[in-house]
Design a protein around this motif. Structure first.
Motif, PDB file in Angstrom:
ATOM      1  N   GLU A 168      50.259  33.638 -27.579  1.00 32.14           N
ATOM      2  CA  GLU A 168      50.557  32.245 -27.923  1.00 32.14           C
ATOM      3  C   GLU A 168      49.306  31.534 -28.428  1.00 32.14           C
ATOM      4  O   GLU A 168      49.311  30.330 -28.624  1.00 32.14           O
ATOM      5  CB  GLU A 168      51.129  31.490 -26.711  1.00 32.14           C
ATOM      6  CG  GLU A 168      52.469  31.974 -26.231  1.00 32.14           C
ATOM      7  CD  GLU A 168      53.635  31.573 -27.154  1.00 32.14           C
ATOM      8  OE1 GLU A 168      53.417  30.876 -28.160  1.00 32.14           O
ATOM      9  OE2 GLU A 168      54.760  32.006 -26.856  1.00 32.14           O
ATOM     10  N   SER A 190      53.913  32.501 -22.115  1.00 32.61           N
ATOM     11  CA  SER A 190      55.310  32.093 -22.300  1.00 32.61           C
ATOM     12  C   SER A 190      56.144  33.363 -22.131  1.00 32.61           C
ATOM     13  O   SER A 190      55.603  34.460 -22.176  1.00 32.61           O
ATOM     14  CB  SER A 190      55.533  31.518 -23.695  1.00 32.61           C
ATOM     15  OG  SER A 190      55.695  32.565 -24.628  1.00 32.61           O
ATOM     16  N   GLN A 192      57.923  34.632 -24.290  1.00 34.54           N
ATOM     17  CA  GLN A 192      58.318  34.931 -25.675  1.00 34.54           C
ATOM     18  C   GLN A 192      58.866  36.349 -25.886  1.00 34.54           C
ATOM     19  O   GLN A 192      59.958  36.534 -26.392  1.00 34.54           O
ATOM     20  CB  GLN A 192      57.130  34.695 -26.612  1.00 34.54           C
ATOM     21  CG  GLN A 192      57.450  34.887 -28.086  1.00 34.54           C
ATOM     22  CD  GLN A 192      58.483  33.899 -28.583  1.00 34.54           C
ATOM     23  OE1 GLN A 192      58.517  32.757 -28.160  1.00 34.54           O
ATOM     24  NE2 GLN A 192      59.370  34.346 -29.461  1.00 34.54           N
ATOM     25  N   LYS A 195      62.093  37.114 -23.959  1.00 38.48           N
ATOM     26  CA  LYS A 195      63.346  36.497 -24.414  1.00 38.48           C
ATOM     27  C   LYS A 195      63.831  37.184 -25.673  1.00 38.48           C
ATOM     28  O   LYS A 195      65.035  37.310 -25.893  1.00 38.48           O
ATOM     29  CB  LYS A 195      63.242  34.977 -24.552  1.00 38.48           C
ATOM     30  CG  LYS A 195      62.300  34.429 -25.578  1.00 38.48           C
ATOM     31  CD  LYS A 195      62.428  32.889 -25.566  1.00 38.48           C
ATOM     32  CE  LYS A 195      61.406  32.226 -26.460  1.00 38.48           C
ATOM     33  NZ  LYS A 195      61.594  30.775 -26.514  1.00 38.48           N
ATOM     34  N   ARG A 214      48.225  29.123 -19.351  1.00 40.80           N
ATOM     35  CA  ARG A 214      47.298  29.303 -20.476  1.00 40.80           C
ATOM     36  C   ARG A 214      45.925  28.802 -20.065  1.00 40.80           C
ATOM     37  O   ARG A 214      45.783  27.684 -19.567  1.00 40.80           O
ATOM     38  CB  ARG A 214      47.789  28.517 -21.702  1.00 40.80           C
ATOM     39  CG  ARG A 214      49.157  28.998 -22.155  1.00 40.80           C
ATOM     40  CD  ARG A 214      49.684  28.312 -23.400  1.00 40.80           C
ATOM     41  NE  ARG A 214      51.073  28.718 -23.592  1.00 40.80           N
ATOM     42  CZ  ARG A 214      51.876  28.296 -24.553  1.00 40.80           C
ATOM     43  NH1 ARG A 214      51.423  27.463 -25.453  1.00 40.80           N
ATOM     44  NH2 ARG A 214      53.115  28.725 -24.639  1.00 40.80           N
ATOM     45  N   GLN A 228      58.338  24.902 -18.929  1.00 41.97           N
ATOM     46  CA  GLN A 228      59.050  24.579 -20.160  1.00 41.97           C
ATOM     47  C   GLN A 228      60.484  25.053 -20.090  1.00 41.97           C
ATOM     48  O   GLN A 228      60.807  26.014 -19.399  1.00 41.97           O
ATOM     49  CB  GLN A 228      58.328  25.150 -21.377  1.00 41.97           C
ATOM     50  CG  GLN A 228      58.234  26.666 -21.433  1.00 41.97           C
ATOM     51  CD  GLN A 228      57.417  27.156 -22.648  1.00 41.97           C
ATOM     52  OE1 GLN A 228      56.597  26.422 -23.202  1.00 41.97           O
ATOM     53  NE2 GLN A 228      57.655  28.372 -23.068  1.00 41.97           N
ATOM     54  N   HIS A 434      52.001  29.565 -35.719  1.00 42.27           N
ATOM     55  CA  HIS A 434      52.811  29.677 -34.509  1.00 42.27           C
ATOM     56  C   HIS A 434      52.451  31.048 -33.947  1.00 42.27           C
ATOM     57  O   HIS A 434      51.351  31.535 -34.186  1.00 42.27           O
ATOM     58  CB  HIS A 434      54.276  29.587 -34.955  1.00 42.27           C
ATOM     59  CG  HIS A 434      55.212  29.128 -33.887  1.00 42.27           C
ATOM     60  ND1 HIS A 434      54.967  28.047 -33.085  1.00 42.27           N
ATOM     61  CD2 HIS A 434      56.425  29.602 -33.507  1.00 42.27           C
ATOM     62  CE1 HIS A 434      55.994  27.887 -32.254  1.00 42.27           C
ATOM     63  NE2 HIS A 434      56.882  28.815 -32.483  1.00 42.27           N
ATOM     64  N   HIS A 435      53.349  31.736 -33.244  1.00 43.94           N
ATOM     65  CA  HIS A 435      53.017  33.110 -32.867  1.00 43.94           C
ATOM     66  C   HIS A 435      53.450  34.072 -33.972  1.00 43.94           C
ATOM     67  O   HIS A 435      54.177  33.679 -34.887  1.00 43.94           O
ATOM     68  CB  HIS A 435      53.612  33.458 -31.506  1.00 43.94           C
ATOM     69  CG  HIS A 435      55.033  33.066 -31.374  1.00 43.94           C
ATOM     70  ND1 HIS A 435      55.997  33.550 -32.213  1.00 43.94           N
ATOM     71  CD2 HIS A 435      55.652  32.207 -30.537  1.00 43.94           C
ATOM     72  CE1 HIS A 435      57.151  33.025 -31.880  1.00 43.94           C
ATOM     73  NE2 HIS A 435      56.966  32.187 -30.874  1.00 43.94           N
ATOM     74  N   SER A 477      57.868  23.829 -29.424  1.00 46.27           N
ATOM     75  CA  SER A 477      57.984  24.515 -30.704  1.00 46.27           C
ATOM     76  C   SER A 477      58.967  25.657 -30.592  1.00 46.27           C
ATOM     77  O   SER A 477      59.249  26.159 -29.504  1.00 46.27           O
ATOM     78  CB  SER A 477      56.684  25.166 -31.156  1.00 46.27           C
ATOM     79  OG  SER A 477      55.594  24.676 -30.507  1.00 46.27           O
ATOM     80  N   ARG A 481      63.075  34.061 -35.588  1.00 49.61           N
ATOM     81  CA  ARG A 481      62.150  35.190 -35.396  1.00 49.61           C
ATOM     82  C   ARG A 481      62.376  36.262 -36.450  1.00 49.61           C
ATOM     83  O   ARG A 481      63.474  36.387 -37.005  1.00 49.61           O
ATOM     84  CB  ARG A 481      62.348  35.835 -34.025  1.00 49.61           C
ATOM     85  CG  ARG A 481      62.685  34.903 -32.909  1.00 49.61           C
ATOM     86  CD  ARG A 481      61.588  33.918 -32.609  1.00 49.61           C
ATOM     87  NE  ARG A 481      61.958  33.118 -31.430  1.00 49.61           N
ATOM     88  CZ  ARG A 481      61.276  32.072 -31.012  1.00 49.61           C
ATOM     89  NH1 ARG A 481      60.205  31.663 -31.650  1.00 49.61           N
ATOM     90  NH2 ARG A 481      61.666  31.405 -29.947  1.00 49.61           N
ATOM     91  N   PHE A 523      63.415  28.360 -28.922  1.00 54.21           N
ATOM     92  CA  PHE A 523      62.626  27.142 -28.779  1.00 54.21           C
ATOM     93  C   PHE A 523      62.121  27.035 -27.349  1.00 54.21           C
ATOM     94  O   PHE A 523      62.667  27.658 -26.442  1.00 54.21           O
ATOM     95  CB  PHE A 523      63.501  25.913 -29.082  1.00 54.21           C
ATOM     96  CG  PHE A 523      62.702  24.674 -29.324  1.00 54.21           C
ATOM     97  CD1 PHE A 523      62.011  24.520 -30.508  1.00 54.21           C
ATOM     98  CD2 PHE A 523      62.616  23.672 -28.368  1.00 54.21           C
ATOM     99  CE1 PHE A 523      61.249  23.386 -30.746  1.00 54.21           C
ATOM    100  CE2 PHE A 523      61.855  22.536 -28.588  1.00 54.21           C
ATOM    101  CZ  PHE A 523      61.184  22.394 -29.782  1.00 54.21           C
TER     102      PHE A 523
HETATM  103  N1  ASP Z   1      57.053  30.849 -27.122  1.00 54.28           N
HETATM  104  C1  ASP Z   1      56.844  29.591 -27.767  1.00 54.28           C
HETATM  105  C2  ASP Z   1      55.959  28.702 -26.905  1.00 54.28           C
HETATM  106  O1  ASP Z   1      55.930  28.861 -25.700  1.00 54.28           O
HETATM  107  C3  ASP Z   1      58.099  28.841 -28.025  1.00 54.28           C
HETATM  108  C4  ASP Z   1      59.042  29.578 -28.897  1.00 54.28           C
HETATM  109  O2  ASP Z   1      58.647  29.985 -30.001  1.00 54.28           O
HETATM  110  O3  ASP Z   1      60.196  29.705 -28.479  1.00 54.28           O
HETATM  111  O4  ASP Z   1      55.337  27.787 -27.409  1.00 54.28           O
END
Ligand code: ASP
Length: 580
Positions: A168, A190, A192, A195, A214, A228, A434-435, A477, A481, A523
């Protein structure tokens, strides 16, 4: 049956005549003559005045059970500021359940004391109305989000805390493994990758109120650990995700504020940057950035011979002092500007500006017209490369116009079409905005092969990433994907992650993609930030029960602490001497 019959703050004149027992803490105690005392007893619902016949041994923050009869207060002692101010518990008998040492700060004065003291005794701070209310709001937000996601058929799935690294963009917290000495888990930045695996696993609609960690510098809107709403869905695009998240956000906002926000407007990243100088515009106020480049297209004024000239107007700012203007100029330079031009507008279109003599009359008139400047206003102009011009003016706009956190209502905004890459690093590879799992805009995919001839071109590639912004705070954010192995590999290569490294870091995801990955998008938004803003708090610490201090330490438990040599041995670790 508990020890109490009633909560302090829930008693009312309807209870007059009843014999009740309330339990709580002594907020205040006042002797009244030798044999009578008033004790304000506090619990999570509020205060009630109890009249007891002797209170010599009762002190602040003692824990009491008080039994007595609810009765009206004499007219001249009614306290209109207190919800229970027209009643009291009379003829009360008191049972001391627990004593308290003198407290390091008075609970109802907690807001005025040094923050470290509040943090060190957070359990006392939690007794304040402010913390009780904030934590209740937070729980309401969590509850509303859960029922919103459930009713939209999302399945709550918990993902592991001890994992391999998630990219991230922050530093990982790591945990040494005892059973596999010399190796480490990372704590999730996260969920990420998990999921996305859930999508390959056919979960279809996943959500989780996820704890993320983080290791980055702490700020008002950032703690090491945060929560989150994390969600992901299959066979869906960005519009679908935004619709679902908008409903969850509306549900959460409504439960706290009583008002349901309307539909959330969208703005592209390019428009946000161009008009507000920020990818998280605070749209509670205007003062938008105005394009002035054309006016100065043929200027003789060297400072304005730049690719991008823009200005903002501060209505009524004509009385800004010279000192303040010097200070603003210094700040603008600190943000990267070469300088800051200001023009004050006087009566009859007269202007006052140190650089007026370098501009033609028509240029000045053009500026005033474009910015709608009127008598008593001040205009600021910056000329530079586009990115720098908008960056500096965006920060200046906030500095000059941003309302306090609890004013202006709740202005949610979707920012869409972020660039795929935010910059080019020194080694020539692009840095993802972003990632690295973010899908490029379909129309821009062909530009991915620009790398060899023109790296700068890569910065023009738009992605299918979007942010949710509230009053200038980035709430979260997400993105569509990449679900094709080949495209993902191409992006990794561009980012300078070679096949071996990609395999080592994300091999499990790439392998999963071999076996039928559905198109998916998702998200995540920060619950701490949302709750803070809905509570009118400037700092997310105020909505976290046990936060870290600014330095990342915990004044309450004193973490982080050293561990004993035995533990280190067991983990196969040896500490280097501290660097001096
Ligand atoms: N993984 C991202 C974050 O934690 C959010 C996402 O792209 O769903 O910011």
């Amino acid at each position: 049956m508990t020890m109490r019959t009633d909560y302090c703050g829930r008693l009312s004149s309807n209870d007059i005549g009843r014999t009740v027992t309330v339990c709580g803490w002594v907020a205040k105690r006042r002797e009244h003559g030798e044999f009578l005392a008033f004790v304000d007893l506090r619990d999570r619902t509020g205060l009630i005045q109890c009249v007891v016949d002797h209170a010599h041994e009762i002190r602040s923050e003692y824990v009491l059970a008080v039994t007595g009869v609810v009765r009206p207060r004499p007219d001249d002692t009614i306290n209109a500021d207190l919800a229970t101010g027209d009643i009291e518990i009379g003829d009360a008998s008191v049972k001391i359940l627990s004593q308290s040492d003198p407290v390091p700060f008075q609970i109802d004065r907690a807001a005025e004391v040094d923050e470290t003291l509040r943090m060190r005794h957070r359990y006392l701070d939690l007794r304040t109305q402010r913390m009780q209310t904030n934590l209740r709001r937070r729980a309401q937000v969590n509850g509303a989000i859960r029922s919103s996601m459930e009713s939209q058929e999302f399945l709550e799935v918990e993902t592991p805390m001890l994992i391999a690294s998630t990219p991230e963009g922050a530093r990982d917290f790591v945990v040494p493994s005892r059973l596999h000495a010399g190796t480490f888990y990372a704590l999730p930045q996260s969920p990420q990758l998990f999921k996305q695996l859930c999508m390959v696993g056919g979960i279809d609609r996943y959500y989780q109120i996820a704890r993320c960690m983080r290791d980055e510098d702490l700020r008002a809107d950032r703690q090491f650990e945060f929560s989150q709403l994390d969600m992901e869905m299959s066979f869906a695009d960005g519009d679908d995700v935004r619709e679902i998240v908008s409903i969850a956000i509306a549900d959460a906002t409504e439960v706290v504020t009583g008002n349901r926000p309307g539909s959330i407007p969208s703005m592209t990243w390019l428009d946000a940057m161009d008009n507000y100088g920020s990818d998280k515009p605070d749209i509670r106020f205007g003062m938008q950035l105005t394009e002035l480049s054309e006016i100065f297209a043929e200027t003789d004024f060297n400072a304005f011979k730049a690719p991008s000239v823009k200005g903002i107007r501060l209505p009524g700012g004509g009385d800004t002092t010279r000192n303040r203007l010097d200070q603003l100029t210094d700040r603008a330079k600190g943000w990267g500007a070469k300088g800051l031009v200001w023009i004050k507008v006087g009566a009859n279109g007269e202007v006052n500006s140190p650089v007026a003599k370098f501009m033609s009359e028509s240029e000045i008139a053009g500026v005033l017209k474009e910015l709608d400047a009127e008598e008593g206003d001040i205009c600021f102009i910056v000329a530079d490369k586009w990115r720098r011009t908008v960056h500096v003016l965006g920060l200046l706009r906030l500095e000059l116009g941003r309302p306090p956190v609890n004013e202006g209502g709740y202005n949610f905004l979707w920012v869409t079409d972020f660039p795929l890459f935010e910059s080019i690093s020194e080694d020539g590879s692009p840095v993802p905005a972003h990632h690295p799992f973010t899908m490029p805009h379909e129309e821009d995919i062909s530009l991915l092969s620009a790398k060899d001839d023109d790296t700068e071109k890569l910065l023009e590639i738009r992605s299918q990433a979007y942010d949710l912004v509230l009053n200038g705070w980035e709430l979260g954010s997400g993105s569509v994907r990449i679900h094709q192995r080949e495209l993902q590999q191409q992006i990794f290569e561009l980012l300078g992650i070679n096949e071996e490294e990609a395999q080592a870091k994300f091999g499990f995801l790439m392998n999963a993609f071999r076996y039928g990955a559905p198109p998916h998008a998702g998200f995540a938004f920060g619950i701490d930030r949302l709750t803070a803003l809905l509570s009118g708090e400037e700092n997310i610490r105020e909505v976290i029960a046990f936060p870290k201090s600014q330095s990342g330490a915990d004044p309450l438990t004193e973490a982080p602490t050293e561990i004993d040599p035995g533990q280190l041995n067991e983990l196969g670790l040896r500490l280097l001497p501290p660097v001096t």
